[in-house]
Write a protein that holds these residues in place. Structure first.
Motif: not given
Ligand code: BYC
Length: 313
Positions: A55-57, A117-120, A182-183
């Motif tokens: 999903n993040w590519i 949910l996030t790149w982290a 925080s991420m």
């Protein structure tokens, strides 16, 4: 009957003396069945595991990050292929195994039913999820079934690169702005407990462990591996200033173990029964990828049968 008893005791002797069992060797039907269950679950996990990170590519923050993530997700497909091939040596077809995944009768790892949910999350998956997988698979690389042991040996080499790329993302974000810190902390808060669940239920509640250990398929128990993972991961978290979301975490000077709080097993069983946050979404994505790939499988089969006809002429 007499032959079976003799075969079984010879089989156990071979395992106890550290020999590998190979596909053409005699093995109890239950051994075959357990290996098919475990190897196919492992293969499905690799393939479904491509989805949360895939999903993040397109949203990776730089070309360098995109190239590393692309290579990692592609490696997971390769792991699936080694493992389906290892399962096929036990006399089961890949098509049947895939059907079992798609009809929901075969499991895949609980961890892939959580959202990214996030790149982290990409960094934390590499660090914790691949980190947990390495601990488990380093043990499985010594498994008594030859094809499974050899597949895991190769997988572990690649997983080490995955873990490093994940930890590097985590370390970079942890040394970044307040928002980046925080991420990454939020991602660790969400992935920590599901990562511990990857090792399976406590030994006392694990119906398969005793038999699998007697046969040398597993060399260490679920709890033993989970503790080892916690022990090696806490110093890594400390090194980059990440807090582990467990107020009960304590170092036991005597045992040298990091003791941890109670795992929410209700959540674990909910997820493996198909009711986790992303089970439905993952299965929908897998089914549509399978349907979209139908023409490729048909073309490959037609090409292969053309070769057979040509060879017979
Ligand atoms: N998730 O008696 P137990 C990766 C099931 S992918 C779901 O302890 P066993 C990666 C278990 O199957 C790495 N189900 O079982 C890929 C059993 O149910 P059934 C995946 C779980 O076999 C992409 C029941 O609970 N690794 O690295 O002795 C991107 C009772 O459990 C889970 C593997 O698959 C779970 N977490 O031990 C990034 C490794 N835990 O089948 C990374 C291979 C337990 O009787 N598998 N269950 O209906 C194993 O090592 C072992 O099978 C397990 C479970 C430790 C998972």
């Amino acid at each position: 009957m007499h032959d079976d008893v003799a075969n079984e005791s010879r089989f156990q002797e071979r395992i106890d003396s550290g020999e590998k069992i190979e596909p053409r060797d005699w093995m109890p039907e239950r051994f075959r069945h357990q290996l098919i269950r475990m190897i196919s679950q492992h293969a499905h996990s690799e393939i479904v595991g491509m989805l949360p990170e895939g999903n993040w590519i397109t949203r990776a923050p730089s070309l360098r990050r995109k190239m590393a993530l692309l290579a990692k997700v592609q490696d997971e497909a390769g792991h699936g292929l080694y493992l389906y091939s290892a399962a096929e040596t036990l006399g089961v077809s890949r098509e049947d195994l895939i059907d079992q995944l798609l009809d929901g009768s075969a499991k895949y790892s609980s961890i892939f039913n959580y959202p990214t949910l996030t790149w982290a999350d990409v960094g934390v998956i590499g660090w914790l999820v691949d980190g947990a997988a390495i601990v488990n698979q380093t043990m499985l690389a010594k498994s008594s079934y030859g094809p499974y042991a050899r597949a895991n040996l190769r997988i572990c080499k690649e997983e080490n690169f995955h873990k490093k790329q994940g930890f590097e993302i985590v370390a970079t974000l942890a040394a970044g702005t307040t928002e980046q810190r925080s991420m990454v902390q939020d991602a660790v808060d969400r992935w920590w407990w599901p990562s511990l669940m990857m090792f399976g239920p406590h030994d006392n509640d694990s119906p398969n462990t005793a038999e699998l250990m007697r046969w040398g398929v597993k060399r260490r128990s679920n709890d033993d591996l989970r503790q080892h993972f916690v022990n090696i991961t806490i110093p890594q978290a400390k090194a980059v200033g990440i807090t582990i979301p467990d107020p009960e975490l304590r170092y036991n000077e005597e045992s040298g173990d990091w003791e941890f709080g109670a795992i929410d097993w209700d959540e674990f069983y909910r997820v493996i029964k198909g009711n986790g946050p992303c089970n439905a979404e993952r299965m929908k994505a897998r089914r549509s990828a399978h349907d979209d790939g139908r023409w490729v499988r048909e073309a490959a089969a037609a090409y292969a049968s053309r070769d057979t006809v040509a060879a017979e002429e």
